[in-house]
Design an enzyme around this catalytic site. Structure first.
Site, PDB file in Angstrom:
ATOM      1  N   ASP A 132       0.980  -1.235  -0.167  1.00 46.17           N
ATOM      2  CA  ASP A 132      -0.052  -0.039  -0.033  1.00 46.17           C
ATOM      3  C   ASP A 132       0.930   1.368  -0.054  1.00 46.17           C
ATOM      4  OD1 ASP A 132      -1.905   1.886   0.283  1.00 46.17           O
ATOM      5  OD2 ASP A 132      -2.906   0.927   2.044  1.00 46.17           O
ATOM      6  N   ASP A 139      -2.760   2.691  -6.101  1.00 49.88           N
ATOM      7  CA  ASP A 139      -1.536   2.575  -4.722  1.00 49.88           C
ATOM      8  C   ASP A 139      -1.629   1.347  -3.947  1.00 49.88           C
ATOM      9  OD1 ASP A 139      -4.370   3.202  -3.847  1.00 49.88           O
ATOM     10  OD2 ASP A 139      -3.207   4.310  -2.302  1.00 49.88           O
ATOM     11  N   GLU A 140      -2.453   0.528  -4.483  1.00 51.35           N
ATOM     12  CA  GLU A 140      -2.385  -1.042  -3.682  1.00 51.35           C
ATOM     13  C   GLU A 140      -2.283  -2.071  -4.805  1.00 51.35           C
ATOM     14  OE1 GLU A 140      -5.722  -1.431  -1.002  1.00 51.35           O
ATOM     15  OE2 GLU A 140      -5.581   0.553  -0.515  1.00 51.35           O
ATOM     16  N   CYS A 145     -34.742 -15.504 -36.045  1.00 52.66           N
ATOM     17  CA  CYS A 145     -34.619 -16.715 -35.349  1.00 52.66           C
ATOM     18  C   CYS A 145     -35.847 -17.472 -34.881  1.00 52.66           C
ATOM     19  CB  CYS A 145     -33.828 -16.626 -33.875  1.00 52.66           C
ATOM     20  SG  CYS A 145     -33.861 -17.971 -33.101  1.00 52.66           S
ATOM     21  N   CYS A 164     -36.640 -18.171 -31.275  1.00 55.52           N
ATOM     22  CA  CYS A 164     -36.987 -16.992 -30.279  1.00 55.52           C
ATOM     23  C   CYS A 164     -37.505 -15.606 -30.654  1.00 55.52           C
ATOM     24  CB  CYS A 164     -35.901 -16.539 -29.111  1.00 55.52           C
ATOM     25  SG  CYS A 164     -34.733 -15.795 -30.106  1.00 55.52           S
ATOM     26  N   HIS A 224     -25.865 -16.565 -31.344  1.00 50.14           N
ATOM     27  CA  HIS A 224     -27.094 -16.619 -31.098  1.00 50.14           C
ATOM     28  C   HIS A 224     -27.418 -18.351 -31.118  1.00 50.14           C
ATOM     29  CE1 HIS A 224     -31.126 -14.956 -30.356  1.00 50.14           C
ATOM     30  NE2 HIS A 224     -31.374 -16.166 -31.035  1.00 50.14           N
ATOM     31  N   HIS A 254     -28.683 -20.898 -28.025  1.00 49.89           N
ATOM     32  CA  HIS A 254     -29.821 -21.997 -28.033  1.00 49.89           C
ATOM     33  C   HIS A 254     -29.260 -23.439 -27.691  1.00 49.89           C
ATOM     34  CE1 HIS A 254     -32.993 -19.331 -28.893  1.00 49.89           C
ATOM     35  NE2 HIS A 254     -32.520 -18.707 -29.805  1.00 49.89           N
TER      36      HIS A 254
END
Length: 683
Positions: free
Chosen positions: A114, A205-206, A599, A602, A617, A621
Site C-alpha cells: 500500500d 496505489d495498492e 430466429c 425466439c 445466437h 440456443h
DNA sequence: GGGACGAGAGTCG
DNA sequence: TTCCACGACTCTCGTCCC
C-alpha cells in the site's frame, strides 16, 4: 441478548446533550494510519458544527435513524429467540466453523503493498516545497487524500475540503493530477511484476502479490521479500510504501496498515499466531465492515473484535443470512483468499456529476446530454454496448434515487442513451437535483473483451448449466437458501476457495466485500440458517451434510458427470455437444433463420451479415438445449437439497432454466457472470 | 413458485 | 468566498410476469 451487551449507539444522542457532536456518527474519527494522536472529540465537534443544519446533515440524520431502527429490530429478534433456538443455532454455527476451519490454507505467502498517502506523496515529489507542510489533494468540496502532516489535524481522504480547512487553516490544497499518479503507479507495478507476474492491483496505489514461489526459489522469508520490494519501490520512484505479509489476502491487507507509513508487518503462517492476532483486532479493520455493519455488530451483539465473531456465532447464525454469517465466521477465524483470482471484467460503466441544486428542467436536460455523450464516448473507446441504463439522481436534500430500464437491444450511441435516459428523467419531474449520473450495464459479452480470461465463455455456461445465477446453489445441501447468493468471492475479505474439493455447504467463496444483509429484513428467524433449523429435516449423516463437489482448476465447481469432457466453446459451425455419456448430440439444425432474418426459436432478428452474432445466437440456443437435456437427464450431481426433493417432480422442473423470450445475444446470463466475476475479485 | 428486473443500501479507494 | 465526489461493485428485497 443481555442488556449489558447492548451498548445502545444512540443512547447518548439526545439533542439536549451538552456535547451533541458526540452523537454525530461521522467516519472522520475512525482510526486511520497517521491519525493516532488526533484529538477525536475536537474533530468530531468541528465536523458537527460545520455540518449541522445543512441538507447533508439532515440526510445523515435520516440515515442514522434508519440504522437505529434496524438495530432495534435486530435486538427485538434476539429477544425472541428461545433457549432451544439458541442451542440449535449454536450447533449449526459450531459445525459451520469447523467446516470453514477445514478450508484453512497456510501454504501461501501473500503480501499487500500500500503506497503511503500516494497522491499526496506524488505531488510532493513534483513539488518538494510541499515537504513537511500539511497538504491535501482535492478541492474544497472533497479531498482525495491528505499527507501525514495534515492527518495530524484530523484531515483525511473523503473529507470535504471546507471542513479540512477548518481543522487545519494552513492546509495546502493541490488539485488531482491522475496522469502523474498513473505514471508512478505504472512504475510500481513494474516492480510488483518481478515478484509476482499475476499480482493483483486493486487501485493505483495498492496491490496483492503471491510471493510463495519467490520465497521458495530464493530461500528467503516473506519479511525479506517485503523489505526488498519496498526498497525497490523507493529507489525506483522516490515513494515509500507499507507492506503486510500474511497467509492470505484478508490478513495481508490488515497487516499492511499496522506499521504505516513506510513500514511492514509480518504475520507468520501459523494458526496460533493468526488466532492471537485476530483476538483483539477491531472489526472495523476488516475490509467489508464499514460504519453501518460495525454499528450493528457492536450495538446488537456487543461485538467489537474479530474474535467475538466466534463467541457470538450462534446469534450471528440466527440473525444473518448464511453468506453474511459465514463472512463473520471467516473473519473470526482469520481466513481469507489464498488463490489467485482471475482478472475481473467490467460489469458496468458510469459517470455522474454534482452541481448546484436546480429544478430547472432545461438545465437538467442539458446536464443529461453531457452525461450521455460522456458515457457514449467512454463506451465507444472500450467497444462496449449495454442494455441496462440506470439514471442516478441525488435530490437537493441528498436523497439518492435510481431509475433503471432494461432494453431489448444493446445501445452505445449518445442518442440512444439520451433517448432512454430522458424518459427516465422526465418521470421524476418536478424535482430539484444536485447530482445526476448515468450507468450502463449488461454488456454484450463479446464487447467485454474476448481476450479477457475471466470472460465467461460458453464452455463455462455449459459447465454451470444454469443461467439463473443460482448455479452454485445447485450444489448446496439441504436447506440452502437459493435467494442467498451472497456467498461469493468478496473483494476485501477474500474467503478461501479450495482448488480441489470444496465443501458444498456453500461452494462459492465467501464474499470479500460482503454486503451484510439488511438486518431489518434478514433478522427474521425463517431465513437462511434459520431455514435449515426450522424446515429441513436433520441430516441423516455427515456425508449428506458435507457434500463434496468437484471443481475445476479455477476452483469453480462443476457437476461431476461433465468431468473430463472438453468444455471449450463449441467450434463454429460444429453444433455438437456431449451428453453425459460423452456421445455427441447433433444440434446443427437447432436454429433456422426465418426469411433469412428471424430466429425460429425466439424471434430475435439478425440480418445475414451479422455472421458472428448469428453464430453466438445459435450457440446460445445450443447451450440452452444442452441445459434442458442436462436437466432432464439429471446430469448434474444431485445436491442435498435436490436429493431431498427429487421425488417432487414439480420442484425439480422449477429448477430448470426458463427460456428467454428476448435474447439479444446468446449470452444473457448476468447472474452467472456475476458469480464468475465475483470469484475473480482481487482480494 | 421462480426468474428477471428495479430499487436501495453498503463498501472501498 | 468557496459548504460533503466519483466510479465500481455487491447484496438483498419487492414486484411483476410466466
Amino acid at each position: 441478548m443481555a442488556k449489558s451487551e447492548v451498548s445502545a449507539a444512540g443512547d447518548d444522542a439526545s439533542p439536549s446533550s451538552s456535547r451533541p457532536w458526540q452523537s454525530y456518527n461521522t467516519v472522520y474519527t475512525n482510526a486511520k494510519a497517521g491519525m493516532e494522536g488526533v484529538d477525536k472529540e475536537k474533530v468530531q465537534r468541528i465536523v458537527y458544527e460545520m455540518s449541522k443544519g445543512s441538507k447533508y446533515f439532515e440526510n445523515e440524520e435520516r440515515k442514522e435513524g434508519y440504522m437505529k431502527q434496524k438495530i432495534e429490530n435486530m435486538r427485538a429478534q434476539c429477544l425472541k429467540l428461545t433457549k432451544a433456538d439458541i442451542s440449535h443455532y449454536q450447533k449449526l454455527a459450531e459445525r459451520r466453523i469447523l467446516e470453514l476451519e477445514a478450508t484453512r490454507d497456510l501454504s501461501r505467502i501473500w503480501i499487500h503493498v500500500d503506497m503511503d498517502a500516494f497522491y499526496a506523496a506524488v505531488e510532493t515529489l513534483s513539488n518538494p516545497s510541499l515537504q513537511g507542510k500539511p497538504m491535501a489533494v482535492g478541492t474544497l468540496s472533497m479531498l482525495s487524500t491528505a499527507n501525514y502532516e495534515a492527518r495530524k489535524f484530523g484531515v483525511r481522504a473523503a473529507m470535504p475540503g471546507f471542513i479540512a480547512r477548518k481543522l487545519c487553516p494552513e492546509l495546502i490544497f493541490v488539485p488531482t493530477d491522475f496522469k502523474k499518479y498513473n505514471h508512478y503507479s505504472g512504475l510500481t507495478r513494474k516492480i510488483f511484476q518481478k515478484y509476482d507476474p499475476n499480482f493483483l492491483a486493486t487501485s493505483l496505489d495498492e496491490a496483492y502479490l503471491d510471493i510463495t514461489r519467490i520465497c521458495k526459489e530464493r530461500g528467503v522469508t516473506g519479511a525479506e521479500v517485503a523489505e526488498e520490494l519496498r526498497e525497490s519501490v523507493y529507489n525506483e520512484t522516490g515513494l515509500t510504501c507499507s507492506a503486510g505479509v500474511a497467509p492470505n489476502r484478508l490478513l495481508a491487507k490488515v497487516c499492511s496498515d499496522i506499521n504505516k507509513p513506510n513500514g511492514q508487518f509480518v504475520l507468520p503462517n501459523d494458526r496460533m499466531a493468526i488466532m492471537a492476532f485476530i483476538s483483539t483486532l477491531p472489526i472495523r479493520k476488516i475490509g467489508g465492515i464499514g460504519k453501518v455493519t460495525e454499528n450493528i455488530l457492536k450495538d446488537v451483539f456487543g461485538i467489537t473484535t474479530c474474535e467475538e465473531m466466534l463467541q457470538k456465532s450462534n446469534l450471528l447464525c440466527a440473525l444473518f443470512s448464511r453468506s453474511s454469517a459465514d463472512f463473520f465466521f471467516c473473519v473470526g477465524l482469520g481466513l481469507g483468499g489464498t488463490d489467485t483470482p482471475e482478472t475481473k471484467m467490467r460489469k458496468s460503466m458510469s459517470n455522474e456529476r454534482t452541481f448546484s441544486a436546480t429544478g430547472d428542467e432545461t438545465l437538467l436536460y442539458k446536464k443529461l446530454v453531457e452525461l450521455a455523450e460522456m458515457l457514449s464516448d467512454e463506451m465507444e473507446q472500450e467497444g462496449l454496448c449495454g442494455r441496462t441504463l440506470t439514471l442516478k439522481l441525488k435530490t437537493a436534500s441528498f436523497e439518492v434515487r435510481t431509475r433503471a430500464v432494461t432494453l431489448p437491444n444493446y445501445i452505445s450511441s449518445s442518442e440512444d442513451i439520451l433517448k432512454h435516459a430522458s424518459k427516465l428523467l422526465k418521470a421524476e419531474f418536478p424535482v430539484s437535483l444536485r447530482l445526476m449520473g448515468l450507468r450502463i450495464s449488461q454488456f454484450m459479452e463479446e464487447n467485454v473483451g474476448p481476450s479477457d480470461p475471466t470472460q465467461r465463455t460458453l464452455s463455462k455456461f455449459i459447465v454451470q448449466g444454469d443461467a439463473s445465477g443460482k448455479n452454485a446453489d445447485e450444489c448446496l445441501p439441504l436447506g440452502s437458501d437459493v435467494s442467498d447468493n451472497a456467498f461469493t468471492h468478496d473483494t476485501h475479505t477474500d474467503f478461501p476457495t479450495n482448488s480441489g474439493e470444496t465443501i458444498s455447504w456453500d461452494l462459492r467463496a465467501p464474499t470479500d466485500n460482503p454486503q451484510i444483509s439488511d438486518p431489518n429484513d434478514r433478522c427474521c428467524i425463517s431465513g437462511n440458517y434459520s431455514e435449515e433449523l426450522g424446515k429441513r429435516p436433520e441430516p441423516q449423516n455427515d456425508e449428506l451434510e458435507i457434500n463434496v463437489c468437484k471443481s475445476n482448476e479455477e476452483g469453480i465447481p462443476f457437476p461431476g458427470p461433465l468431468e473430463g469432457i472438453s468444455l471449450d466453446k463449441p467450434k463454429r459451425g460444429a453444433n455438437c455437444a456431449y451428453d453425459e455419456t460423452g456421445s455427441c448430440s447433433d444440434h446443427k439444425d437447432l436454429v433456422v433463420w426465418l426469411d433469412d432474418y428471424k430466429c425460429s426459436l425466439c424471434g430475435t432478428e439478425l440480418p445475414p451479415s451479422f455472421v458472428e452474432e448469428r453464430q453466438e445466437h445459435s450457440d446460445f440456443h445450443l447451450a440452452e438445449r444442452l441445459q434442458d437435456e442436462e436437466s432432464k437427464d439429471n446430469l448434474r450431481w444431485p445436491t442435498l437439497k435436490q436429493r431431498s426433493v427429487q421425488s417432487n417432480d414439480t420442484q425439480n422442473r422449477g429448477r430448470q432454466r426458463k427460456k428467454k423470450k428476448l435474447s439479444p445475444t446468446p449470452t444473457k446470463c448476468t447472474p452467472i457472470d456475476s458469480f464468475f466475476v465475483k470469484t475473480s475479485q482481487n482480494f
